[in-house]
Design a protein around this motif. Sequence first.
Motif, PDB file in Angstrom:
ATOM      1  N   PRO A 221       0.825  -1.207   0.000  1.00 10.57           N
ATOM      2  CA  PRO A 221       0.000   0.000   0.000  1.00 10.57           C
ATOM      3  C   PRO A 221       0.857   1.254   0.000  1.00 10.57           C
ATOM      4  CG  PRO A 221       0.046  -0.977   2.184  1.00 10.57           C
ATOM      5  CD  PRO A 221       0.726  -1.950   1.268  1.00 10.57           C
ATOM      6  N   GLN A 222       0.223   2.399  -0.209  1.00 10.90           N
ATOM      7  CA  GLN A 222       0.931   3.671  -0.230  1.00 10.90           C
ATOM      8  C   GLN A 222       1.212   4.210   1.169  1.00 10.90           C
ATOM      9  OE1 GLN A 222       1.728   5.601  -3.450  1.00 10.90           O
ATOM     10  NE2 GLN A 222       1.760   3.395  -3.731  1.00 10.90           N
ATOM     11  N   ASP A 223       0.686   3.555   2.183  1.00  6.18           N
ATOM     12  CA  ASP A 223       0.893   3.959   3.584  1.00  6.18           C
ATOM     13  C   ASP A 223       1.338   2.739   4.379  1.00  6.18           C
ATOM     14  OD1 ASP A 223      -0.616   6.851   3.866  1.00  6.18           O
ATOM     15  OD2 ASP A 223      -1.607   5.537   2.414  1.00  6.18           O
ATOM     16  N   PHE A 224       2.588   2.732   4.831  1.00  9.61           N
ATOM     17  CA  PHE A 224       3.061   1.592   5.617  1.00  9.61           C
ATOM     18  C   PHE A 224       4.279   1.986   6.436  1.00  9.61           C
ATOM     19  CE2 PHE A 224       5.354   1.405   1.615  1.00  9.61           C
ATOM     20  CZ  PHE A 224       6.648   1.037   1.960  1.00  9.61           C
ATOM     21  N   LEU A 225       4.540   1.202   7.461  1.00  9.02           N
ATOM     22  CA  LEU A 225       5.719   1.371   8.301  1.00  9.02           C
ATOM     23  C   LEU A 225       6.670   0.234   7.985  1.00  9.02           C
ATOM     24  CD1 LEU A 225       7.140   2.851  10.676  1.00  9.02           C
ATOM     25  CD2 LEU A 225       5.948   1.286  12.212  1.00  9.02           C
ATOM     26  N   HIS A 226       7.854   0.569   7.480  1.00  9.16           N
ATOM     27  CA  HIS A 226       8.842  -0.441   7.102  1.00  9.16           C
ATOM     28  C   HIS A 226       9.873  -0.567   8.212  1.00  9.16           C
ATOM     29  CE1 HIS A 226      12.530  -1.902   5.027  1.00  9.16           C
ATOM     30  NE2 HIS A 226      11.668  -2.651   4.381  1.00  9.16           N
ATOM     31  N   VAL A 227      10.116  -1.798   8.650  1.00 14.48           N
ATOM     32  CA  VAL A 227      11.071  -2.059   9.730  1.00 14.48           C
ATOM     33  C   VAL A 227      12.141  -3.004   9.201  1.00 14.48           C
ATOM     34  CG1 VAL A 227      11.379  -2.859  12.092  1.00 14.48           C
ATOM     35  CG2 VAL A 227       9.198  -1.879  11.394  1.00 14.48           C
ATOM     36  N   SER A 228      13.396  -2.646   9.382  1.00 11.47           N
ATOM     37  CA  SER A 228      14.485  -3.513   8.936  1.00 11.47           C
ATOM     38  C   SER A 228      15.505  -3.657  10.050  1.00 11.47           C
ATOM     39  CB  SER A 228      15.160  -2.948   7.679  1.00 11.47           C
ATOM     40  OG  SER A 228      15.746  -1.689   7.948  1.00 11.47           O
ATOM     41  N   ALA A 229      16.232  -4.765  10.007  1.00 14.99           N
ATOM     42  CA  ALA A 229      17.198  -5.009  11.082  1.00 14.99           C
ATOM     43  C   ALA A 229      18.371  -5.820  10.586  1.00 14.99           C
ATOM     44  CB  ALA A 229      16.535  -5.744  12.239  1.00 14.99           C
ATOM     45  N   GLU A 230      19.534  -5.457  11.091  1.00 15.43           N
ATOM     46  CA  GLU A 230      20.717  -6.307  11.063  1.00 15.43           C
ATOM     47  C   GLU A 230      21.338  -6.133  12.450  1.00 15.43           C
ATOM     48  OE1 GLU A 230      23.220  -6.053   7.642  1.00 15.43           O
ATOM     49  OE2 GLU A 230      21.526  -6.192   6.258  1.00 15.43           O
ATOM     50  N   ILE A 231      22.526  -5.502  12.514  1.00 11.55           N
ATOM     51  CA  ILE A 231      23.078  -5.198  13.834  1.00 11.55           C
ATOM     52  C   ILE A 231      22.138  -4.231  14.559  1.00 11.55           C
ATOM     53  CG2 ILE A 231      25.039  -4.253  15.099  1.00 11.55           C
ATOM     54  CD1 ILE A 231      25.662  -6.821  13.642  1.00 11.55           C
ATOM     55  N   GLY A 232      21.698  -3.203  13.837  1.00 13.27           N
ATOM     56  CA  GLY A 232      20.750  -2.240  14.390  1.00 13.27           C
ATOM     57  C   GLY A 232      19.367  -2.454  13.810  1.00 13.27           C
ATOM     58  N   ILE A 233      18.438  -1.640  14.268  1.00 13.01           N
ATOM     59  CA  ILE A 233      17.057  -1.717  13.788  1.00 13.01           C
ATOM     60  C   ILE A 233      16.623  -0.320  13.370  1.00 13.01           C
ATOM     61  CG2 ILE A 233      14.652  -2.208  14.413  1.00 13.01           C
ATOM     62  CD1 ILE A 233      15.684  -4.246  16.393  1.00 13.01           C
ATOM     63  N   GLY A 234      16.137  -0.206  12.149  1.00 13.64           N
ATOM     64  CA  GLY A 234      15.653   1.074  11.637  1.00 13.64           C
ATOM     65  C   GLY A 234      14.235   0.940  11.137  1.00 13.64           C
ATOM     66  N   ALA A 235      13.582   2.063  10.974  1.00 15.78           N
ATOM     67  CA  ALA A 235      12.218   2.072  10.455  1.00 15.78           C
ATOM     68  C   ALA A 235      12.038   3.295   9.576  1.00 15.78           C
ATOM     69  CB  ALA A 235      11.197   2.077  11.591  1.00 15.78           C
ATOM     70  N   ALA A 236      11.079   3.215   8.680  1.00 17.66           N
ATOM     71  CA  ALA A 236      10.743   4.343   7.817  1.00 17.66           C
ATOM     72  C   ALA A 236       9.243   4.318   7.576  1.00 17.66           C
ATOM     73  CB  ALA A 236      11.503   4.274   6.504  1.00 17.66           C
ATOM     74  N   LEU A 237       8.635   5.490   7.623  1.00 19.73           N
ATOM     75  CA  LEU A 237       7.198   5.612   7.420  1.00 19.73           C
ATOM     76  C   LEU A 237       6.926   6.192   6.045  1.00 19.73           C
ATOM     77  CD1 LEU A 237       4.343   5.388   8.725  1.00 19.73           C
ATOM     78  CD2 LEU A 237       4.610   7.788   9.379  1.00 19.73           C
ATOM     79  N   VAL A 238       6.104   5.498   5.265  1.00 27.07           N
ATOM     80  CA  VAL A 238       5.677   5.975   3.948  1.00 27.07           C
ATOM     81  C   VAL A 238       4.218   6.405   4.054  1.00 27.07           C
ATOM     82  CG1 VAL A 238       5.258   5.344   1.547  1.00 27.07           C
ATOM     83  CG2 VAL A 238       7.308   4.518   2.718  1.00 27.07           C
ATOM     84  N   VAL A 239       3.937   7.652   3.699  1.00 23.93           N
ATOM     85  CA  VAL A 239       2.587   8.216   3.752  1.00 23.93           C
ATOM     86  C   VAL A 239       2.232   8.746   2.361  1.00 23.93           C
ATOM     87  CG1 VAL A 239       1.079   9.935   4.818  1.00 23.93           C
ATOM     88  CG2 VAL A 239       2.900   8.869   6.167  1.00 23.93           C
ATOM     89  N   ASP A 240       1.126   8.284   1.815  1.00 23.89           N
ATOM     90  CA  ASP A 240       0.709   8.691   0.467  1.00 23.89           C
ATOM     91  C   ASP A 240       1.825   8.499  -0.546  1.00 23.89           C
ATOM     92  OD1 ASP A 240      -1.822   9.380   1.349  1.00 23.89           O
ATOM     93  OD2 ASP A 240      -1.305  11.487   1.668  1.00 23.89           O
ATOM     94  N   GLY A 241       2.579   7.414  -0.397  1.00 27.45           N
ATOM     95  CA  GLY A 241       3.625   7.113  -1.358  1.00 27.45           C
ATOM     96  C   GLY A 241       4.901   7.904  -1.185  1.00 27.45           C
ATOM     97  N   ARG A 242       5.051   8.617  -0.067  1.00 24.90           N
ATOM     98  CA  ARG A 242       6.257   9.411   0.178  1.00 24.90           C
ATOM     99  C   ARG A 242       6.796   9.149   1.573  1.00 24.90           C
ATOM    100  NH1 ARG A 242       5.773  15.492  -2.292  1.00 24.90           N
ATOM    101  NH2 ARG A 242       5.327  14.906  -4.451  1.00 24.90           N
ATOM    102  N   LEU A 243       8.112   9.259   1.686  1.00 22.40           N
ATOM    103  CA  LEU A 243       8.737   9.106   2.997  1.00 22.40           C
ATOM    104  C   LEU A 243       8.396  10.277   3.901  1.00 22.40           C
ATOM    105  CD1 LEU A 243      12.371   7.925   2.209  1.00 22.40           C
ATOM    106  CD2 LEU A 243      10.643   6.643   3.460  1.00 22.40           C
ATOM    107  N   LEU A 244       8.100   9.969   5.152  1.00 24.08           N
ATOM    108  CA  LEU A 244       7.967  10.998   6.173  1.00 24.08           C
ATOM    109  C   LEU A 244       9.327  11.101   6.859  1.00 24.08           C
ATOM    110  CD1 LEU A 244       6.068  12.918   7.731  1.00 24.08           C
ATOM    111  CD2 LEU A 244       5.678  11.052   9.341  1.00 24.08           C
ATOM    112  N   ARG A 245      10.066  12.153   6.539  1.00 24.75           N
ATOM    113  CA  ARG A 245      11.455  12.249   6.977  1.00 24.75           C
ATOM    114  C   ARG A 245      11.645  12.957   8.313  1.00 24.75           C
ATOM    115  NH1 ARG A 245      15.116  10.912   3.184  1.00 24.75           N
ATOM    116  NH2 ARG A 245      14.364  10.553   1.066  1.00 24.75           N
ATOM    117  N   GLY A 246      10.722  13.811   8.703  1.00 24.21           N
ATOM    118  CA  GLY A 246      10.929  14.611   9.891  1.00 24.21           C
ATOM    119  C   GLY A 246      11.665  15.894   9.565  1.00 24.21           C
ATOM    120  N   THR A 247      11.643  16.842  10.490  1.00 20.74           N
ATOM    121  CA  THR A 247      12.235  18.164  10.261  1.00 20.74           C
ATOM    122  C   THR A 247      13.712  18.082   9.908  1.00 20.74           C
ATOM    123  OG1 THR A 247      10.655  19.143  11.798  1.00 20.74           O
ATOM    124  CG2 THR A 247      12.630  20.422  11.285  1.00 20.74           C
ATOM    125  N   ARG A 248      14.467  17.267  10.623  1.00 16.75           N
ATOM    126  CA  ARG A 248      15.913  17.168  10.400  1.00 16.75           C
ATOM    127  C   ARG A 248      16.298  15.961   9.560  1.00 16.75           C
ATOM    128  NH1 ARG A 248      17.785  16.910  16.389  1.00 16.75           N
ATOM    129  NH2 ARG A 248      15.880  15.644  16.420  1.00 16.75           N
TER     130      ARG A 248
END
Length: 399
Positions: A221-248
Motif C-alpha cells: 500500500p501507499q501507507d506503511f511502516l517499514h522495519v528492517s534489522a541487522e546489527i541495528g534496527i531502523g524504520a521508515a514511514l511511507v505516507v501517500d507514497g512518500r517518505l515521512l522524513r521529519g524536520t531534520r
Amino acid sequence: MTAPPHGTRQGASGAQLPDTQQGMRRRNLSRVLHAVAAHGPLSRAAVASRIGLTRAAVSTLVDELIRSGLLDELGPERPGRVGRPGSALAISGRGPAGIGAEVGVDHLAVCAVDLRGEVRARAVRQGSNRGRSPEPVLKELLALVRQVNTEAGREGLRPAGLAVAVPGLVARDTGKVVHAPNLDWHDVDLAALLPGKLPLTVDNEANFGALAELWLGDEVPQDFLHVSAEIGIGAALVVDGRLLRGTRGFAGELGHVPVRPDGPACPCGGHGCLEQYAGEEAVLRRAGLAPGADRVGLLTERAAQGDRDVRSALREAGTALGIALTGAVNLLDPRSVVLGGALSRLAPWLLPPLEAELERRTAGTACGVAVSRLGSEGPLLGAAHSVVRAVLDDPAGVS
C-alpha cells in the motif's frame, strides 16, 4: 503533504519542475518515459491514450527520448492484428544507470541498475566496519563503485548518479552522517569524502529499504511502516507514497525506542533500547551463540531445528518488537507494517509474539504485518532505484 511551491508542478514521481513551456516539455517527457517503464512495450498510440496527449505530441517526445538513448523501438506491435500496427517502444537497456551503494556494519556493497530496473553489475566486500575511521572505509567503497562502473560500462551503461545507504542519522538534504552508533561515526561529511562528478545522495538505510518496498514490493500500500534489522534496527514511514522524513531527516529511529528503560546500555547513550533485545547480536547473546559470518543464517538454521534457546531468544525479540511497534502504530496509524532486512528471514518465529503484542496493546484494530520479499537487499536496491527514478522524473536533465 505539502503542496509544491507556486510556479512549479510535480513530475510523475514527485520531482518539482518549473511551470513554464520548457517545464511542461520536461514533465511530458517524464510522463512518456514513466508510462513505458510501467506498462511497456507500448506503441505511440498506446502511450498517448495512457497520458492524455495527442499522438503527434507523443511522437515528438518519443523521438527525443530515442535520440537520447532512453527508449528503443522494437518493431511492429502485435503483428497480425487488423490495421497498421504501431512500433513498440521499450525502455533502453543501455544509457543511464543508477549506482547504489551500502555501508553496512559488516559489509560494503555496490550495484548498478538500468532504467528497466535490472541489476547489471554488483560488487561486495565482506568485513567489519565497526570502529573503523570513515576515510579507509569510503576509500574501499569508491574502489567498489569504480569496479561496478567499469563492469556496467562494458554493457553500454553510464552512471547517472550515486546513492549511498548508511546505518545512521543523515541530516536532511545533506551528505552528512550525524551519528551512526554501530559504526561509531559522528559528523561525517560523505559528500566531502566521496569526491566525483556524479550527483550524490546519502540517506539512512531504512529509508532506502522502504523506498525499495514501495517501488518493487508485491502489492504494497501507499501507507506503511517499514522495519528492517541487522546489527541495528531502523524504520521508515511511507505516507501517500512518500517518505515521512521529519524536520531534520531523523524520523524512523525505532531501534532506539526504549522498551525497558532500566535495561542494558546502548551505543546511542540510552538504556533498554529495542536494539538491545531484537538486534542480531542481542538475539545471538541470548541464544548463547557466537557471532559468525552469517548470523541470521545461523539463527534460522538453529530455530528450524528446534533449538530451544534460539527460539526463546527470538520470542523475546518478537515481543520487544511488538512493544516498540505498538507505540508507532498507535501514534501513526499505518495501513500495514512491513518486516524487511534480517527480520524477513526470521519472521516464522518473530511474528507470533510480535502480532500478539500488537493485538493486545493497539488502541484500535491492529494493522496487518507483511514480510518483505526483498529482505536484506532492500537498502542497496532502494539506493540504486532512487537514481533511476530521478532519471525517469526528469529525462531532459540527463547528460
